[in-house]
Each structure stands twice: as C-alpha cells, then as structure tokens.
Scaffold this motif. Structure first.
Motif, PDB file in Angstrom:
ATOM      1  N   ALA A 126     -10.093  18.037 -30.261  1.00  0.00           N
ATOM      2  CA  ALA A 126     -10.901  19.252 -30.475  1.00  0.00           C
ATOM      3  C   ALA A 126     -12.326  19.041 -29.981  1.00  0.00           C
ATOM      4  CB  ALA A 126     -10.899  19.631 -31.949  1.00  0.00           C
ATOM      5  N   HIS A 127     -12.890  17.856 -30.229  1.00  0.00           N
ATOM      6  CA  HIS A 127     -14.273  17.609 -29.810  1.00  0.00           C
ATOM      7  C   HIS A 127     -14.375  17.561 -28.289  1.00  0.00           C
ATOM      8  CE1 HIS A 127     -18.434  16.539 -30.406  1.00  0.00           C
ATOM      9  NE2 HIS A 127     -18.300  15.501 -29.584  1.00  0.00           N
ATOM     10  N   ALA A 128     -13.390  16.930 -27.649  1.00  0.00           N
ATOM     11  CA  ALA A 128     -13.387  16.873 -26.183  1.00  0.00           C
ATOM     12  C   ALA A 128     -13.359  18.290 -25.601  1.00  0.00           C
ATOM     13  CB  ALA A 128     -12.181  16.077 -25.686  1.00  0.00           C
ATOM     14  N   GLU A 129     -12.530  19.134 -26.188  1.00  0.00           N
ATOM     15  CA  GLU A 129     -12.428  20.514 -25.696  1.00  0.00           C
ATOM     16  C   GLU A 129     -13.701  21.299 -25.992  1.00  0.00           C
ATOM     17  OE1 GLU A 129      -8.797  21.661 -27.605  1.00  0.00           O
ATOM     18  OE2 GLU A 129      -7.533  20.718 -26.049  1.00  0.00           O
ATOM     19  N   ALA A 130     -14.267  21.075 -27.176  1.00  0.00           N
ATOM     20  CA  ALA A 130     -15.464  21.822 -27.585  1.00  0.00           C
ATOM     21  C   ALA A 130     -16.651  21.546 -26.668  1.00  0.00           C
ATOM     22  CB  ALA A 130     -15.823  21.486 -29.031  1.00  0.00           C
ATOM     23  N   ILE A 131     -16.806  20.293 -26.224  1.00  0.00           N
ATOM     24  CA  ILE A 131     -17.981  19.969 -25.394  1.00  0.00           C
ATOM     25  C   ILE A 131     -17.655  20.008 -23.904  1.00  0.00           C
ATOM     26  CG2 ILE A 131     -18.990  18.548 -27.243  1.00  0.00           C
ATOM     27  CD1 ILE A 131     -18.328  16.086 -25.436  1.00  0.00           C
ATOM     28  N   GLY A 132     -16.390  20.225 -23.554  1.00  0.00           N
ATOM     29  CA  GLY A 132     -16.026  20.288 -22.139  1.00  0.00           C
ATOM     30  C   GLY A 132     -15.969  18.926 -21.475  1.00  0.00           C
ATOM     31  N   ALA A 133     -15.517  17.904 -22.229  1.00  0.00           N
ATOM     32  CA  ALA A 133     -15.311  16.579 -21.612  1.00  0.00           C
ATOM     33  C   ALA A 133     -14.006  16.606 -20.811  1.00  0.00           C
ATOM     34  CB  ALA A 133     -15.254  15.508 -22.697  1.00  0.00           C
ATOM     35  N   ASP A 134     -13.900  15.702 -19.852  1.00  0.00           N
ATOM     36  CA  ASP A 134     -12.687  15.588 -19.037  1.00  0.00           C
ATOM     37  C   ASP A 134     -11.735  14.639 -19.759  1.00  0.00           C
ATOM     38  OD1 ASP A 134     -10.769  15.329 -17.082  1.00  0.00           O
ATOM     39  OD2 ASP A 134     -11.976  13.987 -15.824  1.00  0.00           O
ATOM     40  N   LEU A 135     -10.815  15.221 -20.533  1.00  0.00           N
ATOM     41  CA  LEU A 135      -9.956  14.439 -21.441  1.00  0.00           C
ATOM     42  C   LEU A 135      -8.738  13.860 -20.719  1.00  0.00           C
ATOM     43  CD1 LEU A 135      -9.151  13.599 -24.372  1.00  0.00           C
ATOM     44  CD2 LEU A 135      -8.053  15.838 -24.577  1.00  0.00           C
ATOM     45  N   TRP A 136      -8.572  12.539 -20.826  1.00  0.00           N
ATOM     46  CA  TRP A 136      -7.386  11.842 -20.307  1.00  0.00           C
ATOM     47  C   TRP A 136      -6.573  11.352 -21.506  1.00  0.00           C
ATOM     48  CZ3 TRP A 136      -6.820   9.347 -15.089  1.00  0.00           C
ATOM     49  CH2 TRP A 136      -7.726   9.870 -14.150  1.00  0.00           C
ATOM     50  N   ARG A 137      -5.359  11.865 -21.618  1.00  0.00           N
ATOM     51  CA  ARG A 137      -4.493  11.470 -22.737  1.00  0.00           C
ATOM     52  C   ARG A 137      -3.285  10.699 -22.242  1.00  0.00           C
ATOM     53  NH1 ARG A 137      -3.185  16.107 -27.067  1.00  0.00           N
ATOM     54  NH2 ARG A 137      -2.119  14.299 -27.952  1.00  0.00           N
ATOM     55  N   VAL A 138      -2.935   9.653 -22.982  1.00  0.00           N
ATOM     56  CA  VAL A 138      -1.729   8.896 -22.646  1.00  0.00           C
ATOM     57  C   VAL A 138      -0.515   9.798 -22.879  1.00  0.00           C
ATOM     58  CG1 VAL A 138      -1.509   7.841 -24.952  1.00  0.00           C
ATOM     59  CG2 VAL A 138      -0.502   6.715 -22.990  1.00  0.00           C
ATOM     60  N   GLY A 139       0.441   9.765 -21.958  1.00  0.00           N
ATOM     61  CA  GLY A 139       1.611  10.633 -22.045  1.00  0.00           C
ATOM     62  C   GLY A 139       1.443  11.937 -21.293  1.00  0.00           C
ATOM     63  N   ARG A 140       0.182  12.305 -21.020  1.00  0.00           N
ATOM     64  CA  ARG A 140      -0.073  13.529 -20.255  1.00  0.00           C
ATOM     65  C   ARG A 140      -0.778  13.215 -18.933  1.00  0.00           C
ATOM     66  NH1 ARG A 140      -4.512  17.849 -22.181  1.00  0.00           N
ATOM     67  NH2 ARG A 140      -5.826  16.341 -21.063  1.00  0.00           N
ATOM     68  N   ASP A 141      -1.873  12.470 -19.016  1.00  0.00           N
ATOM     69  CA  ASP A 141      -2.655  12.166 -17.811  1.00  0.00           C
ATOM     70  C   ASP A 141      -2.371  10.777 -17.255  1.00  0.00           C
ATOM     71  OD1 ASP A 141      -4.656  14.565 -17.751  1.00  0.00           O
ATOM     72  OD2 ASP A 141      -4.559  13.883 -19.834  1.00  0.00           O
ATOM     73  N   PHE A 142      -1.814   9.915 -18.075  1.00  0.00           N
ATOM     74  CA  PHE A 142      -1.392   8.599 -17.585  1.00  0.00           C
ATOM     75  C   PHE A 142      -0.249   8.089 -18.458  1.00  0.00           C
ATOM     76  CE2 PHE A 142      -4.819   7.951 -20.598  1.00  0.00           C
ATOM     77  CZ  PHE A 142      -4.520   6.780 -21.301  1.00  0.00           C
ATOM     78  N   ASN A 143       0.595   7.260 -17.853  1.00  0.00           N
ATOM     79  CA  ASN A 143       1.802   6.775 -18.521  1.00  0.00           C
ATOM     80  C   ASN A 143       2.034   5.311 -18.191  1.00  0.00           C
ATOM     81  OD1 ASN A 143       3.346   9.138 -19.781  1.00  0.00           O
ATOM     82  ND2 ASN A 143       2.728   9.945 -17.790  1.00  0.00           N
ATOM     83  N   VAL A 144       2.774   4.630 -19.069  1.00  0.00           N
ATOM     84  CA  VAL A 144       3.203   3.259 -18.770  1.00  0.00           C
ATOM     85  C   VAL A 144       4.723   3.174 -18.840  1.00  0.00           C
ATOM     86  CG1 VAL A 144       1.108   2.146 -19.610  1.00  0.00           C
ATOM     87  CG2 VAL A 144       2.987   2.530 -21.178  1.00  0.00           C
ATOM     88  N   SER A 145       5.254   2.220 -18.096  1.00  0.00           N
ATOM     89  CA  SER A 145       6.682   1.941 -18.156  1.00  0.00           C
ATOM     90  C   SER A 145       6.829   0.442 -17.972  1.00  0.00           C
ATOM     91  CB  SER A 145       7.408   2.669 -17.019  1.00  0.00           C
ATOM     92  OG  SER A 145       6.849   2.253 -15.781  1.00  0.00           O
ATOM     93  N   GLY A 146       7.984  -0.115 -18.312  1.00  0.00           N
ATOM     94  CA  GLY A 146       8.119  -1.546 -18.091  1.00  0.00           C
ATOM     95  C   GLY A 146       9.401  -2.123 -18.656  1.00  0.00           C
ATOM     96  N   ASP A 147       9.653  -3.368 -18.269  1.00  0.00           N
ATOM     97  CA  ASP A 147      10.762  -4.122 -18.845  1.00  0.00           C
ATOM     98  C   ASP A 147      10.188  -5.451 -19.326  1.00  0.00           C
ATOM     99  OD1 ASP A 147      10.426  -5.797 -16.614  1.00  0.00           O
ATOM    100  OD2 ASP A 147      11.908  -4.679 -15.442  1.00  0.00           O
ATOM    101  N   LYS A 148      11.057  -6.422 -19.579  1.00  0.00           N
ATOM    102  CA  LYS A 148      10.565  -7.685 -20.148  1.00  0.00           C
ATOM    103  C   LYS A 148       9.695  -8.474 -19.168  1.00  0.00           C
ATOM    104  CE  LYS A 148      13.694  -8.572 -23.899  1.00  0.00           C
ATOM    105  NZ  LYS A 148      14.932  -9.163 -24.351  1.00  0.00           N
ATOM    106  N   GLN A 149       9.896  -8.267 -17.890  1.00  0.00           N
ATOM    107  CA  GLN A 149       9.182  -9.069 -16.882  1.00  0.00           C
ATOM    108  C   GLN A 149       7.864  -8.460 -16.434  1.00  0.00           C
ATOM    109  OE1 GLN A 149      12.723  -9.315 -16.775  1.00  0.00           O
ATOM    110  NE2 GLN A 149      12.212 -11.323 -17.579  1.00  0.00           N
ATOM    111  N   GLN A 150       7.830  -7.125 -16.292  1.00  0.00           N
ATOM    112  CA  GLN A 150       6.651  -6.504 -15.693  1.00  0.00           C
ATOM    113  C   GLN A 150       6.506  -5.069 -16.183  1.00  0.00           C
ATOM    114  OE1 GLN A 150       7.870  -7.108 -11.628  1.00  0.00           O
ATOM    115  NE2 GLN A 150       8.936  -5.159 -11.516  1.00  0.00           N
ATOM    116  N   TRP A 151       5.363  -4.477 -15.843  1.00  0.00           N
ATOM    117  CA  TRP A 151       5.125  -3.101 -16.281  1.00  0.00           C
ATOM    118  C   TRP A 151       4.470  -2.313 -15.155  1.00  0.00           C
ATOM    119  CZ3 TRP A 151       0.195  -0.810 -17.753  1.00  0.00           C
ATOM    120  CH2 TRP A 151      -0.902  -1.653 -17.554  1.00  0.00           C
ATOM    121  N   GLY A 152       4.447  -0.997 -15.331  1.00  0.00           N
ATOM    122  CA  GLY A 152       3.833  -0.131 -14.340  1.00  0.00           C
ATOM    123  C   GLY A 152       2.984   0.929 -15.018  1.00  0.00           C
ATOM    124  N   TRP A 153       2.051   1.473 -14.246  1.00  0.00           N
ATOM    125  CA  TRP A 153       1.128   2.503 -14.760  1.00  0.00           C
ATOM    126  C   TRP A 153       1.043   3.616 -13.738  1.00  0.00           C
ATOM    127  CZ3 TRP A 153      -3.308   4.824 -12.967  1.00  0.00           C
ATOM    128  CH2 TRP A 153      -4.126   5.475 -13.898  1.00  0.00           C
TER     129      TRP A 153
END
Length: 431
Positions: A201-228
């Motif tokens: 709510a605060h990010a929206e109220a002041i007009g900050a550029d909000l980056w949320r995990v699951g929406r603007d960035f994601n991770v994936s991976g297995d036991k050996q390595q991961w990706g972004w």
C-alpha cells in the motif's frame, strides 16, 4: 586527538536513551555536515536477511569493478566492521576526523550512540568517493538514522516480529515502518514472498516502482543450481550462494532484482553475478566451522530467524548430541524460539552478555526449564560466551556439534580472538 575507544565512550553519554527513533536531529546534522552521496545508494531494511543481502550486493558489485561503501550494524567483534570500503573494514584512525566533524557540528544537540556513530561513518563513506553505497537500516526504516539518505533503490527483506516496542505489535505495523525507506518514482524490491499489505500500500501511495517476487522476478532451481528471471533479464545455471541456508536464495533473488533495477546506472556482467554469489562471505550467518565437534555460528535472535536456523540444522544430517550456546536481549520473544529449536538441542549453555539490555543467563535457564518437555535435555548458566563455549567443548564428543546463536554479542563473544577451530578434549595430543 582521541582514540576510537574514546570517541565511542563519548558517544555513549550524549543522550539519556539508548534508542530514540526520529529523524529531526539527524536530518539537521546531515544538512550541517553537507552529508550527500554522489553515487547510487541502495538502502536495505527488513527483520532478517539484511546483512546477507548487503554482503551479496557488495560481493557482486566489487567483482563488477565498482568501489563499494557498505554501512551495516551492529558489529560482531570490532566497531570498524560497521563500515567496509571496497570490502575492507575501515581503519580506526581514518574515523577520528569524522567524529570530530560530527562533534563540532553537534553543538548542544543530544544524539544517541547510533546517530552519532552513524553520521561519522556515513561521512567517512562519502569521503572515500565510492561508486555505489549500500546502507543497512539499524532498526525499522522510516525513523532510522540511515533514512536521512535518499535511496536510489530500496530493498525490503523478510518481515517478522521483532523490536515490537518500537515498531508496533504486528507484521502490518512493522511493514509500514520498513516501507519508510521507499522513495517516490524509485525502485523498491520486496523479497519477502508474503509481504504485509502495508508495504504494498505504501509503495502504491507514494508511486514507488514496486518489484515483487513472483510477479516481477522469480527463482527456480534443483539441488545443483538455480536460476533467476526478472523484467528484462534472466540468469540460469547459477551456483547457490556461498552463504548457507535455505533463506539465502530469497535474499539473493532480491539482490539480483535490485541490480536489474539499477542496471542503467550500474551495469553488471553475468560473470560478476556468478563469482560474486559464489564467493560471498559473512561471519555469523549459519556459518559452519569444520572441526571435531563441528561449530555452527548464527546471529538468529528472533522467532523467524531461529525457525530458519532450526530448518538449516535439520538439513545438516545426524549428530549424536547438539550443544546450544545461547544469549539474547531481554526483550525477545523466547517461547516460540525455545519451542522451535528445543527438539534439536540436547544440552543448553546459557550465557550472560556484556550489555545491560541482555537477559541474564540464569533467567534464560529458568524460562527454558519452565517450558521444557524433554527429560533427556539439560542446561547450565555461564558468565560469558567463551565460558559457555568452553563448557560445551568440555562435554562434547568429536562427532557432536555445537551451535552458538542469539545476539550479535553471543556470536561476537566467541569470535573475539578469531574463529575457534574445535578439537574435542580427548582428541588433543596431551590427553
């Protein structure tokens, strides 16, 4: 000329309260001192994960060739750890001139220890002319001294219950305090997967550029390595961060989002990301010291961090006996901490700490005994972290593990003379 110890002793007596949140004093001082960074500033707030986030940013940016200034608190062993310039703790003698400048500008204004020292360290940081500054919030965000500097990018790590007497009784009110580091029109990275609504709510109220995990960035991976993957870039086949623990992937994901948001001003090659994450170091964050017995150091001092520690200990595999050295501030919520990690710790060694804010070892032991349900567990109280650790070593077998956790004073107390390498008593040559 005063020594660093003299200045710190002086700073302790300038204000009647240890903590008094508010920006009026610090803002007035920052203007007097002309305290301005001529480079991008990344400010990091959150309940847990701040220090790890700062360390990963620093490591990647240094491998990308940038001169970094990193302000963090508290310190583990030496005050100078609070400011790292290009990865090295600042030299004590470099700070005197900046303490003098703050003292001169202060006049009759009362500043808390944190305000006085933070101003001096930030002045020293600006004087080093870094390419990028990384600032860790001390407490909360909105009213913390660090917030007098405008962040070009804000990162909010995991949010949980801690310091409730200052920040409010629940995650929503605590989230609002952390959200105070955001700035209108500038990126804010929220790496908490389930952030309080107050942050959004605060990010929206002041007009900050909000980056949320699951929406603007994601991770994936297995036991050996991961990706972004983020808004305009992806990394695959990354090695897991050198900082151990399941929670570090959450922190690393937020770090990569911040670097992506700042890419126009601070371009970073993929190679710097890979090497930076693979080589990052930070003492006291699920730090495993090989030895017999094994030693684990972790500054987990609230229920959320202790839950993460318990999960990480569980993933280490089997140890016949786990010894726990524990000391913490008196205002902490002990019941959920004991409930979560109690099943894993067979012998407790509670310790006094060298600060009036700390809980007494005997009180911690009494609190633990009041809710302990394990007939096979035991506890003792000790005068300091090294005495508690020595008691644990004396009782441990080589195949056991010793976990030192709680306050920065607890972990710092066993690191005071370097990182201990343990050899159980009956392994030493003269036994």
């Amino acid at each position: 000329m005063k020594s660093l110890a003299d200045w710190l002793a002086h700073a302790e007596h300038l204000h009647p309260k240890n903590i008094e949140l508010g920006l009026e004093r610090v803002r007035a001082m920052a203007q007097k001192l002309d305290l301005v960074f001529d480079c991008p500033v990344i400010t990091v707030a959150g309940t847990n994960g701040k220090g790890s986030t700062c360390a990963m940013l620093e490591s990647i940016l240094m491998h990308a060739g940038y001169r970094t200034a990193v302000f963090t608190s508290p310190h583990l062993v030496h005050f100078e750890e609070r400011l790292r310039l290009s990865g090295e703790a600042v030299k004590a003698e470099a700070l005197a001139a900046h303490f003098e400048a703050v003292e001169e500008a202060r006049g009759d204004m009362t500043l808390t220890y944190f305000e006085f020292t933070t101003l001096a360290l930030l002045l020293c940081a600006t004087a080093s002319k870094p390419d990028v500054a990384i600032l860790e919030v001390g407490l909360g965000g909105r009213l913390d001294a660090v917030n007098v500097i405008d962040a070009d990018c804000a990162i909010i790590t995991s949010i949980d219950l801690d310091h409730m007497e200052f920040l409010g009784p629940d995650r929503e009110s605590i989230g609002f305090e952390k959200a105070g580091i955001m700035r209108a029109g500038r990126p804010v990275i929220v790496s908490d997967p389930v952030p309080p609504q107050s942050v959004i709510a605060h990010a929206e109220a002041i007009g900050a550029d909000l980056w949320r995990v699951g929406r603007d960035f994601n991770v994936s991976g297995d036991k050996q390595q991961w990706g972004w993957s983020g808004r305009g870039r992806r990394y695959s086949g990354l090695a897991y961060p050198a900082l151990r623990g399941a929670n570090q992937l959450v922190n690393a994901a937020g770090v990569l989002a911040a670097l992506e948001a700042l890419r126009p001003r601070l371009p970073v090659m993929a190679q710097a990301v890979r090497i930076g994450l693979a080589s990052v170091e930070l003492p006291g964050r699920f730090q495993i010291v090989p030895g017999e017995p094994a030693l684990v150091l972790d500054v987990a001092h609230n229920p959320h961090a202790v839950a993460a520690l318990a999960e990480n200990l569980d993933a280490m595999g089997f140890y016949p006996t786990t010894h726990g050295v524990f000391g913490v501030m008196a205002d902490k919520d002990l019941a959920p901490m004991f409930a979560r990690i109690g099943p894993m710790i067979d012998r407790w060694y509670f310790t006094d700490l060298p600060t009036p804010r700390a809980a007494k070892a005997a009180d911690l032991q009494a609190r633990w005994e009041a809710q302990n349900t394990r007939a096979d567990a035991s506890a003792s109280a000790h005068a300091g972290p090294m005495e508690a650790l020595q008691a644990a070593i004396d009782r441990a077998d080589p195949a056991d593990r010793i976990v030192v956790f709680g306050s920065f004073f607890t972990v710092g107390g066993v690191l005071e003379h370097g990182t201990p390498r343990l050899r159980a008593r009956h392994l030493s040559p003269d036994s």
